[in-house]
Design an enzyme around this catalytic site. Structure first.
Site, PDB file in Angstrom:
ATOM      1  N   LYS A  22       0.836  -1.209   0.000  1.00 45.37           N
ATOM      2  CA  LYS A  22       0.000   0.000   0.000  1.00 45.37           C
ATOM      3  C   LYS A  22       0.871   1.259   0.000  1.00 45.37           C
ATOM      4  CE  LYS A  22      -1.853   1.678   4.021  1.00 45.37           C
ATOM      5  NZ  LYS A  22      -1.653   3.113   4.244  1.00 45.37           N
ATOM      6  N   ASN A  23       1.784   1.361   0.954  1.00 40.29           N
ATOM      7  CA  ASN A  23       2.510   2.624   1.110  1.00 40.29           C
ATOM      8  C   ASN A  23       3.480   2.885  -0.045  1.00 40.29           C
ATOM      9  OD1 ASN A  23       1.087   3.126   3.394  1.00 40.29           O
ATOM     10  ND2 ASN A  23       2.732   2.590   4.828  1.00 40.29           N
ATOM     11  N   CYS A 118      -5.937  13.937  13.352  1.00 34.49           N
ATOM     12  CA  CYS A 118      -5.858  12.569  12.854  1.00 34.49           C
ATOM     13  C   CYS A 118      -6.081  11.569  13.962  1.00 34.49           C
ATOM     14  CB  CYS A 118      -4.491  12.346  12.244  1.00 34.49           C
ATOM     15  SG  CYS A 118      -4.228  10.664  11.757  1.00 34.49           S
ATOM     16  N   ARG A 123       0.483  14.426  13.592  1.00 32.89           N
ATOM     17  CA  ARG A 123       1.048  14.296  12.243  1.00 32.89           C
ATOM     18  C   ARG A 123       1.199  15.618  11.496  1.00 32.89           C
ATOM     19  NH1 ARG A 123      -1.321   8.722   9.866  1.00 32.89           N
ATOM     20  NH2 ARG A 123       0.603   8.693   8.717  1.00 32.89           N
ATOM     21  N   ASP A 306       3.018   0.182  12.411  1.00 31.02           N
ATOM     22  CA  ASP A 306       1.814  -0.377  11.787  1.00 31.02           C
ATOM     23  C   ASP A 306       1.538  -1.813  12.233  1.00 31.02           C
ATOM     24  OD1 ASP A 306       1.400   1.976  10.486  1.00 31.02           O
ATOM     25  OD2 ASP A 306       2.124   1.310   8.538  1.00 31.02           O
ATOM     26  N   ARG A 398      -9.302  -0.098   3.447  1.00 29.07           N
ATOM     27  CA  ARG A 398      -8.374   0.904   2.934  1.00 29.07           C
ATOM     28  C   ARG A 398      -7.023   0.292   2.604  1.00 29.07           C
ATOM     29  NH1 ARG A 398      -6.537   4.735   6.851  1.00 29.07           N
ATOM     30  NH2 ARG A 398      -5.091   4.788   5.145  1.00 29.07           N
TER      31      ARG A 398
HETATM   32  C1  UD1 Z   1       4.053   6.603   6.851  1.00 31.27           C
HETATM   33  C2  UD1 Z   1       3.106   5.478   6.497  1.00 31.27           C
HETATM   34  C3  UD1 Z   1       2.399   4.948   7.741  1.00 31.27           C
HETATM   35  C4  UD1 Z   1       3.431   4.582   8.796  1.00 31.27           C
HETATM   36  C5  UD1 Z   1       4.382   5.730   9.057  1.00 31.27           C
HETATM   37  C6  UD1 Z   1       5.508   5.354  10.016  1.00 31.27           C
HETATM   38  C7  UD1 Z   1       2.434   6.047   4.240  1.00 31.27           C
HETATM   39  C8  UD1 Z   1       1.337   6.467   3.333  1.00 31.27           C
HETATM   40  N1  UD1 Z   1       2.127   5.972   5.548  1.00 31.27           N
HETATM   41  O1  UD1 Z   1       3.260   7.675   7.360  1.00 31.27           O
HETATM   42  O2  UD1 Z   1       1.653   3.784   7.367  1.00 31.27           O
HETATM   43  O3  UD1 Z   1       2.742   4.270  10.000  1.00 31.27           O
HETATM   44  O4  UD1 Z   1       4.995   6.151   7.824  1.00 31.27           O
HETATM   45  O5  UD1 Z   1       6.204   4.258   9.542  1.00 31.27           O
HETATM   46  O6  UD1 Z   1       3.526   5.746   3.800  1.00 31.27           O
HETATM   47  N2  UD1 Z   1       6.331  14.129  11.594  1.00 31.27           N
HETATM   48  C9  UD1 Z   1       6.630  15.423  11.934  1.00 31.27           C
HETATM   49  N3  UD1 Z   1       6.720  16.366  10.928  1.00 31.27           N
HETATM   50  C10 UD1 Z   1       6.544  16.039   9.622  1.00 31.27           C
HETATM   51  C11 UD1 Z   1       6.251  14.706   9.286  1.00 31.27           C
HETATM   52  C12 UD1 Z   1       6.145  13.756  10.296  1.00 31.27           C
HETATM   53  O7  UD1 Z   1       6.798  15.727  13.105  1.00 31.27           O
HETATM   54  O8  UD1 Z   1       6.642  16.932   8.766  1.00 31.27           O
HETATM   55  C13 UD1 Z   1       6.195  13.116  12.673  1.00 31.27           C
HETATM   56  C14 UD1 Z   1       4.796  12.516  12.721  1.00 31.27           C
HETATM   57  O9  UD1 Z   1       3.931  13.320  13.475  1.00 31.27           O
HETATM   58  C15 UD1 Z   1       5.039  11.184  13.370  1.00 31.27           C
HETATM   59  C16 UD1 Z   1       6.428  10.809  12.860  1.00 31.27           C
HETATM   60  O10 UD1 Z   1       7.021  12.009  12.369  1.00 31.27           O
HETATM   61  O11 UD1 Z   1       5.077  11.307  14.764  1.00 31.27           O
HETATM   62  C17 UD1 Z   1       6.419   9.762  11.774  1.00 31.27           C
HETATM   63  O12 UD1 Z   1       5.651  10.207  10.684  1.00 31.27           O
HETATM   64  P1  UD1 Z   1       6.025   9.832   9.173  1.00 31.27           P
HETATM   65  O13 UD1 Z   1       7.220   8.944   9.142  1.00 31.27           O
HETATM   66  O14 UD1 Z   1       6.068  11.088   8.388  1.00 31.27           O
HETATM   67  O15 UD1 Z   1       4.747   8.980   8.750  1.00 31.27           O
HETATM   68  P2  UD1 Z   1       3.890   9.146   7.463  1.00 31.27           P
HETATM   69  O16 UD1 Z   1       4.760   9.390   6.278  1.00 31.27           O
HETATM   70  O17 UD1 Z   1       2.761  10.086   7.722  1.00 31.27           O
END
Ligand code: UD1
Length: 428
Positions: A22-23, A118, A123, A306, A398
């Site tokens: 998926k991701n 969320c 996030r 996850d 999803r």
């Molecule tokens: C992706 C995956 C999700 C998985 C996650 C962690 C997809 C579509 N989703 O989500 O399934 O659970 O990685 O492996 O690929 N953060 C910040 N600032 C930012 C971005 C992130 O502080 O600009 C923080 C988030 O709040 C969170 C952490 O970083 O606490 C990890 O988030 P991130 O690795 O970005 O996850 P996603 O890409 O949203």
């Protein structure tokens, strides 16, 4: 509202084939918008997240077609079309924020609604923005949307304060069409991100270091179309491994990359579950007694956030105290209240959940609060005494292709029941 109904007590047995990730698919579909011609993708899962994103791409002027099951063709428009991803779309699918980098790089402008709150945590997107600004983008907030513009991105050195998967992907994609070299430090190393980098390189991008802490990108003038096959979904595979173990069954999980599952394999073995890795399959066999274990979620190659909820469900009946520390998302213990309704004994203190194994849990009416919580409730339903009715099951569809059919094929007593289509916001 859709429901999934599971009757517990059956051991899972047989073989199950894992679908495309998926991701990885979500990121690759976004990146396909940078191609100058048709992109054909193999192994794309038919899940609602992908259907939503395909519609968003169509809204942006791309031609998106399923050539056959799993095989998708995407031809982006030569000029930017559509209004960008609006709030109702982004609300359904946070990953649509991954369009920001590709649209900006290809068309010089992008507009994506800012995700709101969320289910599984705050996030923010500050790291995405920091990276894109570093490459020379002008960002503005207009009525809840992030507008990004640039008359030409330029390579830069960008340090991420946290190895965010989405931020690394967005910046890496944008850098592919920037002028000169971009160095991104402290990046995420998740296999889906490496798959994205491989896809970008197959279109003529020059990305090096994906899978390590530093990614270097030499900007190219353009990216071609092409054909690419998406990697198998390690979280779907891990969910079947845990479900097999929870049911005390014996299951061969096929079409996997065992290396991507090492953190899950290690923890299952520590709990006393038999796991045998072969080239592209993993055999899981559960026989009692199981041991209590401690888990800490971490960025890859640590234990994936996850997989935390499905693992928690399995641990509910393992004697002794098991600890789960959630280090990625601050609000990922919502499944605890549902598991407690089934008789589990779990206490949450901040980021730590303490699970005291009980001899058995019972079926109950429960609600999926996010995608992986839904998967966890299915695992709990498989090992519970009696019938478990999971509402809000749209969230499960999803991210899992044909989950009910695949589990039925392994001998589970499980059925899906339709209803009104009311998908709750959830962006895991
Ligand atoms: C992706 C995956 C999700 C998985 C996650 C962690 C997809 C579509 N989703 O989500 O399934 O659970 O990685 O492996 O690929 N953060 C910040 N600032 C930012 C971005 C992130 O502080 O600009 C923080 C988030 O709040 C969170 C952490 O970083 O606490 C990890 O988030 P991130 O690795 O970005 O996850 P996603 O890409 O949203």
């Amino acid at each position: 509202m859709n429901k999934i109904v599971v009757s517990g007590g059956r051991q899972l047995r047989g073989r199950v084939r894992v679908s495309g990730a998926k991701n990885a698919s979500l990121a690759v579909l976004c990146a396909a918008m940078m191609a100058s011609g048709e992109v054909v993708l193999e192994n794309v899962p038919t899940i609602s997240d992908i259907l939503v994103l395909a519609d968003i791409l169509r809204g942006l002027g791309a031609r998106v077609e399923w050539l056959e099951r799993g095989l998708m063709s995407i031809t982006p428009p030569t000029q930017a079309g559509g209004e960008g991803a609006t709030y109702p779309e982004v609300k359904k699918l946070r990953a649509s924020s991954l369009l920001l980098g590709p649209l900006l790089a290809r068309y010089g402008r992008a507009r994506v609604a800012l995700p709101g709150g969320c289910n599984i945590g705050i996030r923010p997107m500050d790291l995405h923005f920091k990276g894109l600004v570093g490459l020379g983008a002008d960002l503005s907030l207009e009525h809840g949307c992030i507008g990004a513009e640039s008359s030409g991105l330029k390579g830069a050195r960008i340090y991420l304060d946290f190895p965010s998967v989405g931020a690394t992907e967005n910046i890496m994609m944008a850098a592919c069409l920037a002028k000169g070299q971009t160095v991104i430090e402290n990046v995420a190393k998740e296999p889906e991100l490496v798959d994205l980098a491989n896809f970008l390189n197959s279109m003529g991008a020059r990305v090096r270091g994906a899978g390590t802490d530093v990614i270097k990108v030499e900007g190219a003038d353009g990216l071609s179309g092409g054909r690419y096959s998406i990697i198998p979904d390690r979280i779907e595979a891990g969910t079947f491994m845990v479900a097999a173990a929870a049911s005390r069954g014996e299951v061969t999980v096929e079409n996997v990359i065992p290396f991507h599952l090492q953190p899950v394999t290690a923890k299952l073995r520590e709990a006393g579950i038999g796991v045998v890795e072969q080239e592209d399959k993993i055999l899981v066999s559960g026989s009692l007694p199981y041991q209590n274990i401690d888990i800490k979620t971490m960025p890859y190659p640590g234990f994936p956030t996850d997989m935390q909820s499905p693992m928690m469900a399995m641990l509910c009946t393992v004697p002794g105290l098991s600890l789960i520390t959630e280090n990625i998302f601050e609000n990922r213990f919502q499944v605890v209240n549902e598991l407690k309704r089934m008789g589990a004994n779990i206490k949450v203190e901040g980021r730590v959940a303490v699970i005291e194994g009980v001899p058995e849990i019972q079926g109950a009416q429960v609600r999926a609060t996010d995608l992986r919580a839904g998967a966890a409730l299915i695992v709990a339903g498989l090992l519970a005494n009696g019938e478990t009715e999971i509402s809000n099951a749209e969230l499960i569809y999803r991210g899992y292709e044909d989950l009910v059919d695949k589990l039925s094929g392994l001998g589970a007593s499980i059925r899906g029941e339709g209803g009104e289509d009311t998908v709750d916001a959830d962006w895991s």
